[in-house]
Scaffold this active site. Structure first.
Site, PDB file in Angstrom:
ATOM      1  N   HIS A 286       5.990   2.625 -11.202  1.00  0.00           N
ATOM      2  CA  HIS A 286       6.471   3.569 -12.210  1.00  0.00           C
ATOM      3  C   HIS A 286       5.328   3.897 -13.141  1.00  0.00           C
ATOM      4  O   HIS A 286       4.508   3.028 -13.434  1.00  0.00           O
ATOM      5  CB  HIS A 286       7.635   2.956 -12.998  1.00  0.00           C
ATOM      6  CG  HIS A 286       8.447   3.976 -13.716  1.00  0.00           C
ATOM      7  ND1 HIS A 286       8.102   4.450 -14.953  1.00  0.00           N
ATOM      8  CD2 HIS A 286       9.571   4.646 -13.348  1.00  0.00           C
ATOM      9  CE1 HIS A 286       8.986   5.350 -15.315  1.00  0.00           C
ATOM     10  NE2 HIS A 286       9.886   5.500 -14.364  1.00  0.00           N
TER      11      HIS A 286
ATOM     12  N   ASP B 162      15.309   3.439  -8.279  1.00  0.00           N
ATOM     13  CA  ASP B 162      15.676   4.015  -6.989  1.00  0.00           C
ATOM     14  C   ASP B 162      15.713   2.997  -5.856  1.00  0.00           C
ATOM     15  O   ASP B 162      16.179   3.303  -4.764  1.00  0.00           O
ATOM     16  CB  ASP B 162      14.701   5.135  -6.616  1.00  0.00           C
ATOM     17  CG  ASP B 162      14.953   6.369  -7.447  1.00  0.00           C
ATOM     18  OD1 ASP B 162      16.123   6.642  -7.722  1.00  0.00           O
ATOM     19  OD2 ASP B 162      13.988   7.039  -7.828  1.00  0.00           O
TER      20      ASP B 162
HETATM   21  N1  ACO Z   1       3.394   1.670  -3.205  1.00  0.00           N
HETATM   22  C1  ACO Z   1       2.136   1.239  -3.027  1.00  0.00           C
HETATM   23  N2  ACO Z   1       1.160   1.338  -3.936  1.00  0.00           N
HETATM   24  C2  ACO Z   1       1.472   1.932  -5.086  1.00  0.00           C
HETATM   25  C3  ACO Z   1       2.766   2.415  -5.363  1.00  0.00           C
HETATM   26  C4  ACO Z   1       3.747   2.270  -4.369  1.00  0.00           C
HETATM   27  N3  ACO Z   1       5.004   2.708  -4.567  1.00  0.00           N
HETATM   28  N4  ACO Z   1       2.798   2.967  -6.607  1.00  0.00           N
HETATM   29  C5  ACO Z   1       1.552   2.823  -7.095  1.00  0.00           C
HETATM   30  N5  ACO Z   1       0.756   2.190  -6.179  1.00  0.00           N
HETATM   31  C6  ACO Z   1      -0.652   1.797  -6.338  1.00  0.00           C
HETATM   32  C7  ACO Z   1      -1.594   2.987  -6.275  1.00  0.00           C
HETATM   33  O1  ACO Z   1      -2.013   3.227  -4.951  1.00  0.00           O
HETATM   34  C8  ACO Z   1      -2.702   2.530  -7.182  1.00  0.00           C
HETATM   35  O2  ACO Z   1      -3.499   1.615  -6.460  1.00  0.00           O
HETATM   36  P1  ACO Z   1      -5.117   1.563  -6.684  1.00  0.00           P
HETATM   37  O3  ACO Z   1      -5.291   1.084  -8.089  1.00  0.00           O
HETATM   38  O4  ACO Z   1      -5.601   0.632  -5.637  1.00  0.00           O
HETATM   39  O5  ACO Z   1      -5.595   2.977  -6.481  1.00  0.00           O
HETATM   40  C9  ACO Z   1      -1.990   1.743  -8.271  1.00  0.00           C
HETATM   41  O6  ACO Z   1      -0.787   1.260  -7.659  1.00  0.00           O
HETATM   42  C10 ACO Z   1      -1.649   2.562  -9.509  1.00  0.00           C
HETATM   43  O7  ACO Z   1      -0.874   3.670  -9.096  1.00  0.00           O
HETATM   44  P2  ACO Z   1      -0.887   5.100  -9.764  1.00  0.00           P
HETATM   45  O8  ACO Z   1      -0.910   6.105  -8.657  1.00  0.00           O
HETATM   46  O9  ACO Z   1      -1.933   5.195 -10.816  1.00  0.00           O
HETATM   47  O10 ACO Z   1       0.511   5.110 -10.476  1.00  0.00           O
HETATM   48  P3  ACO Z   1       1.218   6.364 -11.100  1.00  0.00           P
HETATM   49  O11 ACO Z   1       1.671   5.979 -12.442  1.00  0.00           O
HETATM   50  O12 ACO Z   1       0.370   7.609 -11.010  1.00  0.00           O
HETATM   51  O13 ACO Z   1       2.470   6.608 -10.108  1.00  0.00           O
HETATM   52  C11 ACO Z   1       4.637   6.648  -9.211  1.00  0.00           C
HETATM   53  C12 ACO Z   1       3.770   6.261 -10.408  1.00  0.00           C
HETATM   54  C13 ACO Z   1       4.459   8.141  -8.895  1.00  0.00           C
HETATM   55  C14 ACO Z   1       6.116   6.400  -9.551  1.00  0.00           C
HETATM   56  C15 ACO Z   1       4.215   5.800  -7.990  1.00  0.00           C
HETATM   57  O14 ACO Z   1       4.332   4.426  -8.305  1.00  0.00           O
HETATM   58  C16 ACO Z   1       5.025   6.140  -6.745  1.00  0.00           C
HETATM   59  O15 ACO Z   1       4.744   7.146  -6.086  1.00  0.00           O
HETATM   60  N6  ACO Z   1       6.022   5.282  -6.384  1.00  0.00           N
HETATM   61  C17 ACO Z   1       6.828   5.498  -5.212  1.00  0.00           C
HETATM   62  C18 ACO Z   1       7.857   6.598  -5.443  1.00  0.00           C
HETATM   63  C19 ACO Z   1       8.961   6.160  -6.359  1.00  0.00           C
HETATM   64  O16 ACO Z   1       9.592   5.123  -6.172  1.00  0.00           O
HETATM   65  N7  ACO Z   1       9.249   7.012  -7.333  1.00  0.00           N
HETATM   66  C20 ACO Z   1      10.356   6.817  -8.285  1.00  0.00           C
HETATM   67  C21 ACO Z   1       9.842   6.647  -9.667  1.00  0.00           C
HETATM   68  S1  ACO Z   1      11.159   6.299 -10.736  1.00  0.00           S
HETATM   69  C22 ACO Z   1      11.931   7.777 -10.915  1.00  0.00           C
HETATM   70  O17 ACO Z   1      11.375   8.824 -10.899  1.00  0.00           O
HETATM   71  C23 ACO Z   1      13.327   7.695 -11.108  1.00  0.00           C
END
Ligand code: ACO
Length: 435
Positions: A311, A369
């Protein structure tokens, strides 16, 4: 900006090239980190900020919802999500988000009465629906139908009139479950079911989804209670992508129905509300518990995303996910589902991820989710409707945030700046001279 947000503190920025220094005031809210007021940055130093994804940018002041992502806290108007999910109901939560206070019993009765009496949609909308393909994704239909509400309810589109704004809010909250259920009925070729005024909000939604005109349908009270709680858990989440979309659209003076349609479009993405659908697709793809370690390795190799994890704001357990996991067990037990392979897989994945250095280091926890899809599937809601349910529940948050924006005398059209990295000025070449 309210005067009580101002502090005597400031942050200075110096342009090391020219030596010019400008002080920026620090603002403080009720809770949360202090905020640098950089509105005079361009006039003072001639610079813009660069912040893709707005990771450090506050776009607005708001009194509706507070999140402390490090501590895993979510509060609406000061009340914790845990307390609201346990003691309140969705109608009361809607009133709280819209009006700032919990209703008295007379106010609650009046509000419920108003919402109940706005649940029917204009009869002409039935014809409008028939223009869509039966196999259209329900979110595509929702975007279109909610946007078209401005054409059906033109008498509540004057945003300068507070009464019309309130009527539009009531219409949106009341009609979203009806429209959502209609998208489902249309996709399976069953007749639309009219809402029933003797049922509460969640009961009515389940009734319109699953009843048919030829026989009586009794709503299971455990399932309607769970649905009500799912609605509460999704009601608002401060300046997330879809809410910011609603606010940005609203800042132009667009009508509320158009703004909410924009929010629905933004919610649809798998990184946002579309994640609940994506979680089930992921679990289906993994197939069995034995395949989980190999999938986790793919996630670490950046070949896959662990949907329902991570998140932007929560760097701790999403408080909504905890309540959702509990609700999931209640629903499965009510439905006498003893062995649900998807739930077993989800629990196993959660345990592996919570103890794995890769996820621990990145502070990746289950979000709301992760479990919601499993509950909805057990209740018989088709996967393509998951994000639609999210949109139904979030409508109150969107419209409360939109109303706050419109009533704010300091609001301006939302217009970010950019770091231009395209071509430098050059002369136009006539077609015959181009290579
Ligand atoms: N699975 C694997 N790795 C992940 C995930 C994930 N779900 N989420 C983040 N990471 C990793 C990234 O690859 C990154 O790794 P790195 O440092 O090696 O590059 C690190 O964690 C930080 O991630 P960011 O991309 O900077 O996180 P950001 O805040 O931009 O993204 C988001 C948040 C979009 C929710 C992301 O975690 C994601 O896509 N999750 C999966 C989709 C999801 O469940 N969305 C629902 C969100 S809640 C809602 O909207 C109700």
């Amino acid at each position: 900006m309210p005067a009580d947000s101002k502090t005597n503190e400031s942050v200075s920025m110096i342009d090391n090239t020219t030596g010019k220094k400008v002080d920026f005031p620090l603002l403080t809210g009720t809770e949360g980190p202090k905020v640098i007021d950089i509105r005079t940055l361009y006039s003072g130093l001639g610079f813009f900020t660069y912040d893709p994804g707005y990771t450090s940018t506050g776009s607005t002041e708001s009194k509706i919802t507070y999140i402390d992502g490090d501590a895993g806290i979510l509060r609406h108007r000061g009340y914790s999500i845990e307390e609201l999910a346990e003691k309140s109901d969705y109608m009361e939560t809607c009133y709280l988000l819209l009006h700032g206070e919990l209703p008295t019993s007379a106010q609650k009765e009046d509000f419920e009465n108003t919402i109940t009496r706005h649940t029917m949609v204009h009869d002409q909308m039935n014809n409008f629906f028939r223009g869509f393909r039966r196999d259209a994704h329900p979110m595509a239909v929702m975007c279109g139908v909610v946007g078209a509400m401005a054409a059906f309810y033109h008498d509540s589109t004057d945003i300068t009139d507070p009464h019309q704004r309130l009527v539009a809010s009531h219409r949106l909250i009341a009609k979203m479950p009806t429209i959502a259920a209609m998208t489902y009925k249309y996709s399976i070729g069953q007749p639309f079911m009219y809402p029933r005024n003797d049922l509460d909000y969640a009961e009515n939604f389940l009734y319109m989804m699953f009843a048919v005109p030829c026989e009586a349908y009794k709503v299971n009270p455990v399932l309607s209670k769970a649905m009500d709680r799912i609605f509460i858990l999704h009601a608002d989440h401060e300046q997330n992508a879809s809410t910011s979309t609603v606010r940005l659209a609203g800042s132009t003076g667009a009508n509320p129905f158009a703004c909410i349609a924009a929010g629905i479009a933004s919610l649809w993405g798998p990184a946002h509300g579309g994640a609940n659908e994506a979680v089930l697709a992921m679990l289906g793809k993994i197939g069995t518990k034995e395949n989980i370690p190999a999938f986790i390795q793919k996630v670490k190799d950046k070949e896959e995303m662990l949907m329902g994890f991570g998140h932007r704001v929560y760097k701790n357990y999403d408080p909504r996910a905890k309540i959702m996991a509990r609700t999931c067990h209640e629903v499965l037990s009510e439905l006498n589902i003893k062995n649900e392979p998807l739930l077993d897989m989800a629990i196993e994945m959660e345990q592996i991820a919570l103890n794995d250095k890769y996820f621990v280091d990145r502070k990746l926890y289950p979000n709301v989710d992760f479990y919601s899809g499993i509950i909805l599937k057990a209740m018989g809601i088709p996967v393509s409707m998951f994000t639609v349910l999210f949109a139904v529940a979030r409508t109150v948050g969107w419209i409360a945030q939109w109303s706050e924006l419109i009533a704010d005398p300091a609001q301006k059209i939302g217009r970010p700046r950019q770091l231009y990295t395209g071509a430098a000025p050059r002369n136009y070449a006539p077609l015959h001279l181009r290579k």
